[in-house]
Design an enzyme around this catalytic site. Structure first.
Site, PDB file in Angstrom:
ATOM      1  N   PRO A  91       0.801  -1.222   0.000  1.00 45.38           N
ATOM      2  CA  PRO A  91       0.000   0.000   0.000  1.00 45.38           C
ATOM      3  C   PRO A  91       0.835   1.275   0.000  1.00 45.38           C
ATOM      4  O   PRO A  91       1.900   1.348   0.618  1.00 45.38           O
ATOM      5  CB  PRO A  91      -0.814  -0.102   1.297  1.00 45.38           C
ATOM      6  CG  PRO A  91      -0.102  -1.089   2.136  1.00 45.38           C
ATOM      7  CD  PRO A  91       0.561  -2.056   1.192  1.00 45.38           C
ATOM      8  N   ASN A  92       0.301   2.250  -0.715  1.00 45.91           N
ATOM      9  CA  ASN A  92       0.842   3.619  -0.800  1.00 45.91           C
ATOM     10  C   ASN A  92       2.115   3.728  -1.635  1.00 45.91           C
ATOM     11  O   ASN A  92       2.579   4.845  -1.894  1.00 45.91           O
ATOM     12  CB  ASN A  92       1.085   4.216   0.609  1.00 45.91           C
ATOM     13  CG  ASN A  92      -0.189   4.277   1.420  1.00 45.91           C
ATOM     14  OD1 ASN A  92      -1.195   4.778   0.921  1.00 45.91           O
ATOM     15  ND2 ASN A  92      -0.173   3.759   2.626  1.00 45.91           N
ATOM     16  N   ARG A  96       5.088  11.038  -2.491  1.00 47.28           N
ATOM     17  CA  ARG A  96       4.851  10.716  -1.087  1.00 47.28           C
ATOM     18  C   ARG A  96       6.099  10.984  -0.234  1.00 47.28           C
ATOM     19  O   ARG A  96       7.146  10.377  -0.471  1.00 47.28           O
ATOM     20  CB  ARG A  96       4.507   9.230  -1.023  1.00 47.28           C
ATOM     21  CG  ARG A  96       4.332   8.680   0.345  1.00 47.28           C
ATOM     22  CD  ARG A  96       4.282   7.161   0.316  1.00 47.28           C
ATOM     23  NE  ARG A  96       4.065   6.671   1.654  1.00 47.28           N
ATOM     24  CZ  ARG A  96       4.289   5.423   2.033  1.00 47.28           C
ATOM     25  NH1 ARG A  96       4.718   4.534   1.154  1.00 47.28           N
ATOM     26  NH2 ARG A  96       4.085   5.065   3.268  1.00 47.28           N
ATOM     27  N   TYR A 119      11.223   8.943   1.255  1.00 49.35           N
ATOM     28  CA  TYR A 119      11.198   7.895   0.226  1.00 49.35           C
ATOM     29  C   TYR A 119      11.862   8.296  -1.087  1.00 49.35           C
ATOM     30  O   TYR A 119      11.992   7.452  -1.983  1.00 49.35           O
ATOM     31  CB  TYR A 119       9.744   7.466  -0.032  1.00 49.35           C
ATOM     32  CG  TYR A 119       9.078   6.878   1.195  1.00 49.35           C
ATOM     33  CD1 TYR A 119       9.579   5.723   1.782  1.00 49.35           C
ATOM     34  CD2 TYR A 119       7.977   7.496   1.783  1.00 49.35           C
ATOM     35  CE1 TYR A 119       8.998   5.185   2.930  1.00 49.35           C
ATOM     36  CE2 TYR A 119       7.380   6.967   2.927  1.00 49.35           C
ATOM     37  CZ  TYR A 119       7.901   5.820   3.492  1.00 49.35           C
ATOM     38  OH  TYR A 119       7.333   5.287   4.630  1.00 49.35           O
ATOM     39  N   ASN A 150       8.101  -5.468  -0.990  1.00 51.16           N
ATOM     40  CA  ASN A 150       8.031  -4.338  -0.074  1.00 51.16           C
ATOM     41  C   ASN A 150       6.558  -4.253   0.299  1.00 51.16           C
ATOM     42  O   ASN A 150       5.736  -3.755  -0.483  1.00 51.16           O
ATOM     43  CB  ASN A 150       8.493  -3.041  -0.737  1.00 51.16           C
ATOM     44  CG  ASN A 150       8.438  -1.873   0.246  1.00 51.16           C
ATOM     45  OD1 ASN A 150       7.930  -2.007   1.366  1.00 51.16           O
ATOM     46  ND2 ASN A 150       8.962  -0.728  -0.176  1.00 51.16           N
ATOM     47  N   ALA A 187       3.213  -0.639   4.781  1.00 50.19           N
ATOM     48  CA  ALA A 187       2.755  -0.688   6.177  1.00 50.19           C
ATOM     49  C   ALA A 187       2.270  -2.075   6.580  1.00 50.19           C
ATOM     50  O   ALA A 187       2.269  -2.414   7.771  1.00 50.19           O
ATOM     51  CB  ALA A 187       1.650   0.342   6.391  1.00 50.19           C
ATOM     52  N   GLU A 222      12.776  -9.402   1.584  1.00 51.00           N
ATOM     53  CA  GLU A 222      11.993  -8.238   2.007  1.00 51.00           C
ATOM     54  C   GLU A 222      12.824  -6.986   1.770  1.00 51.00           C
ATOM     55  O   GLU A 222      14.005  -6.954   2.149  1.00 51.00           O
ATOM     56  CB  GLU A 222      11.675  -8.399   3.501  1.00 51.00           C
ATOM     57  CG  GLU A 222      10.969  -7.216   4.105  1.00 51.00           C
ATOM     58  CD  GLU A 222      10.769  -7.360   5.609  1.00 51.00           C
ATOM     59  OE1 GLU A 222      11.132  -8.412   6.190  1.00 51.00           O
ATOM     60  OE2 GLU A 222      10.267  -6.399   6.208  1.00 51.00           O
ATOM     61  N   HIS A 266      12.875  -2.493   1.828  1.00 49.50           N
ATOM     62  CA  HIS A 266      12.269  -1.210   2.212  1.00 49.50           C
ATOM     63  C   HIS A 266      13.156  -0.087   1.713  1.00 49.50           C
ATOM     64  O   HIS A 266      14.395  -0.191   1.771  1.00 49.50           O
ATOM     65  CB  HIS A 266      12.130  -1.106   3.732  1.00 49.50           C
ATOM     66  CG  HIS A 266      11.231  -2.164   4.280  1.00 49.50           C
ATOM     67  ND1 HIS A 266       9.863  -2.082   4.206  1.00 49.50           N
ATOM     68  CD2 HIS A 266      11.510  -3.371   4.839  1.00 49.50           C
ATOM     69  CE1 HIS A 266       9.340  -3.183   4.713  1.00 49.50           C
ATOM     70  NE2 HIS A 266      10.323  -3.982   5.104  1.00 49.50           N
ATOM     71  N   ARG A 275      13.577   4.752  12.265  1.00 48.65           N
ATOM     72  CA  ARG A 275      12.287   5.429  12.280  1.00 48.65           C
ATOM     73  C   ARG A 275      11.490   5.074  13.542  1.00 48.65           C
ATOM     74  O   ARG A 275      12.044   4.580  14.503  1.00 48.65           O
ATOM     75  CB  ARG A 275      11.539   5.080  10.989  1.00 48.65           C
ATOM     76  CG  ARG A 275      12.318   5.504   9.741  1.00 48.65           C
ATOM     77  CD  ARG A 275      11.539   5.277   8.472  1.00 48.65           C
ATOM     78  NE  ARG A 275      10.333   6.090   8.439  1.00 48.65           N
ATOM     79  CZ  ARG A 275       9.328   5.906   7.567  1.00 48.65           C
ATOM     80  NH1 ARG A 275       9.398   4.937   6.673  1.00 48.65           N
ATOM     81  NH2 ARG A 275       8.262   6.682   7.602  1.00 48.65           N
TER      82      ARG A 275
HETATM   83  C1  DQA Z   1       8.315   1.196   3.701  1.00 44.26           C
HETATM   84  C2  DQA Z   1       8.413   1.419   5.214  1.00 44.26           C
HETATM   85  C3  DQA Z   1       7.074   1.192   5.879  1.00 44.26           C
HETATM   86  O1  DQA Z   1       7.167   1.424   7.271  1.00 44.26           O
HETATM   87  C4  DQA Z   1       6.041   2.159   5.310  1.00 44.26           C
HETATM   88  O2  DQA Z   1       4.761   1.912   5.867  1.00 44.26           O
HETATM   89  C5  DQA Z   1       5.986   2.116   3.819  1.00 44.26           C
HETATM   90  C6  DQA Z   1       7.243   2.057   3.081  1.00 44.26           C
HETATM   91  C7  DQA Z   1       9.663   1.510   2.994  1.00 44.26           C
HETATM   92  O3  DQA Z   1       9.813   1.082   1.853  1.00 44.26           O
HETATM   93  O4  DQA Z   1      10.513   2.200   3.553  1.00 44.26           O
HETATM   94  O5  DQA Z   1       4.928   2.206   3.219  1.00 44.26           O
HETATM   95  O6  DQA Z   1       8.024  -0.175   3.450  1.00 44.26           O
END
Ligand code: DQA
Length: 160
Positions: free
Chosen positions: A17-18, A25, A30, A82, A85, A106, A108, A115
């Site tokens: 998501p997102n 964003r 990011y 990835n 959240a 995994e 990120h 964080r």
């Molecule tokens: C994320 C880190 C997560 O905590 C966050 O909710 C994201 C992006 C990252 O790529 O740094 O949506 O996965």
């Protein structure tokens, strides 16, 4: 070179998501690289590793699960994810990934451990080969290389 009967390894790339908002964003966290640019970078890296990638983004946990469940039927041999959240909330994604039994890396963009504490826990990390966190868009390329290495593909430079 195409060898008859040889099929390239096929990797499923999942963005949670997102991540469709990348570029707009919170660029201080990011960066400015868009998801389309990340997918293009992964396709180029896959080409140099002689493997295939299929990339999907979804804001829906169930849709991500359906893609995970379909991976073996789609002849996908590994998953680069990835989960956004959902990393910190989704026992269902963890169980789905464990259920299909494919190797998982995994990734990120941000360094989770620099964080908020609620980002320090990942449901996926215990069932993943490993986690790459904090290198921006480069985390994905490093993750794909790590998965290829795990699957027995050396990088082109090391096979010369
Ligand atoms: C994320 C880190 C997560 O905590 C966050 O909710 C994201 C992006 C990252 O790529 O740094 O949506 O996965």
């Amino acid at each position: 070179m195409v060898v008859s009967g040889w099929l390239p390894l096929n990797i499923l790339v999942l963005h949670g998501p997102n991540l469709n908002l990348l570029g707009l964003r919170e660029p201080g966290i990011y960066g400015f690289t868009t998801l389309a640019e990340i997918d293009a970078m992964l396709a180029a890296e896959a080409g140099s590793l002689d493997l295939a990638v299929v990339c999907h983004q979804s804001n829906h946990e169930g849709e991500l699960l359906d893609l995970i469940h379909a991976a073996p039927k789609n002849n996908q041999q590994g998953i680069l994810i990835n989960a956004g959240a959902y990393t910190h909330t989704s026992l269902a994604l963890r169980d789905g990934l464990a259920g299909v039994g494919l190797p998982v890396v995994e990734v990120h963009l941000s360094n989770l451990y620099k964080r908020e504490t609620f980002r320090h826990h990942s449901y996926i990390a215990p069932i993943a080969i490993g986690q790459i966190s904090g290198f921006g868009a480069e985390s994905y390329r490093l993750g794909l290389q790590a998965l290829a290495h795990h699957l027995g593909l050396a990088s082109p430079s090391s096979s010369a």
